[in-house]
Design a protein around this motif. Structure first.
Motif, PDB file in Angstrom:
ATOM      1  N   TYR A  11       0.798  -1.233   0.000  1.00 25.51           N
ATOM      2  CA  TYR A  11       0.000   0.000   0.000  1.00 25.51           C
ATOM      3  C   TYR A  11       0.828   1.279   0.000  1.00 25.51           C
ATOM      4  CZ  TYR A  11      -3.341  -3.471   1.734  1.00 25.51           C
ATOM      5  OH  TYR A  11      -4.097  -4.577   1.904  1.00 25.51           O
ATOM      6  N   ALA A  12       2.125   1.206  -0.252  1.00 27.59           N
ATOM      7  CA  ALA A  12       2.932   2.427  -0.226  1.00 27.59           C
ATOM      8  C   ALA A  12       2.425   3.420  -1.270  1.00 27.59           C
ATOM      9  CB  ALA A  12       4.394   2.091  -0.473  1.00 27.59           C
ATOM     10  N   THR A  13       2.617   4.690  -0.975  1.00 26.44           N
ATOM     11  CA  THR A  13       2.215   5.741  -1.907  1.00 26.44           C
ATOM     12  C   THR A  13       3.462   6.478  -2.351  1.00 26.44           C
ATOM     13  OG1 THR A  13       1.195   7.910  -2.005  1.00 26.44           O
ATOM     14  CG2 THR A  13       1.664   7.069   0.190  1.00 26.44           C
ATOM     15  N   ASP A  14       3.421   7.028  -3.569  1.00 25.86           N
ATOM     16  CA  ASP A  14       4.595   7.800  -4.002  1.00 25.86           C
ATOM     17  C   ASP A  14       4.457   9.277  -3.646  1.00 25.86           C
ATOM     18  OD1 ASP A  14       2.655   8.450  -5.803  1.00 25.86           O
ATOM     19  OD2 ASP A  14       3.618   7.509  -7.538  1.00 25.86           O
ATOM     20  N   GLU A  15       3.388   9.624  -2.892  1.00 25.26           N
ATOM     21  CA  GLU A  15       3.259  11.019  -2.451  1.00 25.26           C
ATOM     22  C   GLU A  15       4.383  11.359  -1.465  1.00 25.26           C
ATOM     23  OE1 GLU A  15      -1.074  12.069  -1.541  1.00 25.26           O
ATOM     24  OE2 GLU A  15      -1.119   9.921  -1.858  1.00 25.26           O
ATOM     25  N   ALA A  16       4.754  12.625  -1.455  1.00 25.32           N
ATOM     26  CA  ALA A  16       5.836  13.051  -0.561  1.00 25.32           C
ATOM     27  C   ALA A  16       5.451  12.812   0.901  1.00 25.32           C
ATOM     28  CB  ALA A  16       6.123  14.526  -0.782  1.00 25.32           C
ATOM     29  N   HIS A  17       6.386  12.274   1.682  1.00 27.04           N
ATOM     30  CA  HIS A  17       6.135  12.054   3.106  1.00 27.04           C
ATOM     31  C   HIS A  17       6.094  13.388   3.844  1.00 27.04           C
ATOM     32  CE1 HIS A  17       8.191   7.826   2.773  1.00 27.04           C
ATOM     33  NE2 HIS A  17       7.316   8.044   1.815  1.00 27.04           N
ATOM     34  N   ILE A  79       3.249   3.149   4.588  1.00 25.20           N
ATOM     35  CA  ILE A  79       3.186   4.583   4.301  1.00 25.20           C
ATOM     36  C   ILE A  79       1.750   4.919   3.902  1.00 25.20           C
ATOM     37  CG2 ILE A  79       4.144   6.462   2.934  1.00 25.20           C
ATOM     38  CD1 ILE A  79       6.504   4.190   2.508  1.00 25.20           C
ATOM     39  N   ARG A  81      -1.715   7.679   3.873  1.00 21.91           N
ATOM     40  CA  ARG A  81      -2.284   9.021   4.037  1.00 21.91           C
ATOM     41  C   ARG A  81      -3.061   9.038   5.347  1.00 21.91           C
ATOM     42  NH1 ARG A  81      -2.677   7.794  -1.276  1.00 21.91           N
ATOM     43  NH2 ARG A  81      -4.533   6.517  -0.913  1.00 21.91           N
TER      44      ARG A  81
END
Lengths: 270, 215
Positions: A11-17, A79, A81
């Motif tokens: 489920y990782a997202t490529d949005e900035a942490h 990671i 949201r």
């Protein structure tokens, strides 16, 4: 914070942490005070170790976990949201393990339909729990339907950014349910109880017209006092371009979880 | 005895300008911090809430002038107009911050907020009511309107109650701070109808005390 050994999870997202600084200085954790900075500045006396988490209720094998036992689960980077009911959001690199893994160990009975959670009560260590004008009734309680609790997205988190959880984020163990508003993510958990009936939850007990049991992120159902259609990503943009972004149904996890609510009226069950 | 020919410098008008200057410091300082990225977390909300709180503080201060003079003999009447106008400008800045920085001028959302969310409706009403008060705060209007000026400016009682209610309704939990603002607003307004009786009682007491002293 001590480093934890983790493996990359799904489920990782490529949005900035969101930065560690923002994640650890902008918190809602009323046990330490209602200001966003209170959990960081007023949690000095809190002792998250040693710790015991009791798991019981309608289970075959009630069990008590200490911190080491919790950290002994195979830890993954998750990671996610995080969408607060107050219309702001973050992207947080949690460290944790599926709640289902813990539930498997206690063997829930067939009669168990819901999972109830409870936060620690320690007025001597938590300034928000003492004095006049306490914001709510303690302990903070939360709950999930058993199928929500067993969903692979639902984790117990013991860390953040590869290290043990800071006090203000719910040390030593907290719940993370990324398709629900942040207040479902109960912190510093001391008790998990499998029950038959829908458990009471803190915010809906206090203000049932504004907060329901489900609290699924839903841009179409406004909070009575503000719109949920958009959100501000903390630490992104600036003072003059706070570029709100649209809020996604189930916080962007609809593909994974929408089917849990087939046939349920999400306007009535907010 | 030799008197100074003329006062070389009158501190009174200067002190009023100083109050304006100091009064705008919280807004200016936080605007600077926000603009330079020095407010962590949700900078716009922090700034918006700060402006709202200061608006309420100046409103309460404005309404505290009369009871302070009556009950404590502490006369700040010459600063009252400045306090009221500071409250007005903070409310305006609070609204502009909400409209521009927070809602990015999304007019349909703003209209919906004002129409459908009672705490925002109340806040907006307070801003609208402040406009005629600010417009008639000049000496010319005071002379021109006479008694009607006094009547008009009684709106400030409704405004301070609206402001404190707006604050208490905006928060998720009514904690000590919004509670205390509500109490102060209520006390300052409740003082007004009691004022004639309190003044009468104080006058009678002064008379009887001086009679006792003369006896």
């Amino acid at each position: 914070a001590a480093p934890l050994t983790t493996t990359p999870g799904p489920y990782a997202t490529d949005e900035a942490h969101t930065s560690f600084q923002d994640i650890t200085s902008y918190n809602n954790f009323y046990e330490f005070g209602t200001g966003k900075g209170d959990p960081a500045s007023r949690s000095g006396d809190f002792q998250p170790e040693p710790w015991t988490l009791e798991v019981g209720g309608l289970v075959g094998k009630p069990k008590t976990f200490d911190v080491d036992a919790l950290r002994a689960f195979p830890l993954e980077d998750r990671i996610y949201r995080m969408r607060c009911v107050e219309a702001w959001s973050m992207v947080i690199p949690w460290v944790g393990f599926p709640l289902a893994a813990l539930l498997d160990q206690v063997e829930p009975l067939g009669s168990a339909k819901y999972v109830a959670f409870e936060t620690v009560v320690r007025p001597e260590e938590m300034p928000g729990q003492r004095g006049l004008f306490q914001p709510m009734e303690w302990p903070y309680v939360e709950g999930l339907r058993l199928d929500e609790a067993r969903h692979p997205l639902t984790i117990l988190s013991v860390g953040l950014y590869g290290a043990t959880l800071p006090k203000q984020n719910g040390a030593p163990v907290r719940l993370v349910v990324p398709w629900k508003y942040g207040f479902k993510g109960i912190k510093s958990i001391v008790r998990i109880t499998l029950v038959e009936d829908e458990p009471v939850t803190s915010w809906s007990r206090m203000q049932p017209s504004e907060y329901g049991f489900y609290a699924n992120v839903n841009p179409e159902v406004d909070h009575p006092r503000w719109s949920q259609a958009s959100e501000t990503r903390i630490g992104e943009g600036g003072f003059f371009n706070s570029a709100r972004r649209p809020t996604l149904p189930f916080n962007g996890y609809a593909e994974e979880v929408a089917s849990l609510y087939d046939g349920l009226d999400l306007r009535a069950n907010y | 005895m030799a008197q100074p020919q003329a006062k070389s410098w009158n501190w009174r008008p200067a002190s009023i300008w100083l109050l304006y200057a100091v009064g705008f410091v919280p807004a200016a300082w936080y605007f600077y911090l926000g603009a330079t990225g020095q407010i962590p977390g949700n900078a716009v909300k922090v700034f918006e809430h700060l402006l709202g709180i200061w608006a309420l503080r100046f409103l309460l201060a404005t309404l505290a002038v009369t009871p302070l003079r009556d009950l404590a003999g502490f006369n700040l009447i010459r600063y009252r107009r400045a306090l009221g106008l500071l409250a007005f400008w903070y409310v305006v800045m609070h609204f502009l911050t909400y409209m521009i920085l927070d809602q990015n001028l999304n007019l349909s959302e703003i209209v919906k907020d004002i129409a459908e969310r009672p705490f925002i409706t109340i806040g907006m009403a307070a801003l609208v009511m402040l406009v005629p008060l600010a417009l008639t705060s000049n000496s010319w209007s005071i002379r021109r309107l006479g008694q009607r000026w006094n009547k008009l400016h009684k709106l400030s009682y409704v405004i301070v109650l609206a402001g404190a209610t707006h604050y208490a309704m905006s928060v998720k939990v009514v904690t000590f701070e919004p509670f205390i603002y509500l109490v102060l607003a209520f006390l300052l307004v409740a003082y007004r109808p009691l004022r004639p009786r309190i003044m009468q009682w104080r006058k009678e007491r002064r008379v009887s005390l001086s009679e006792a002293a003369n006896r």
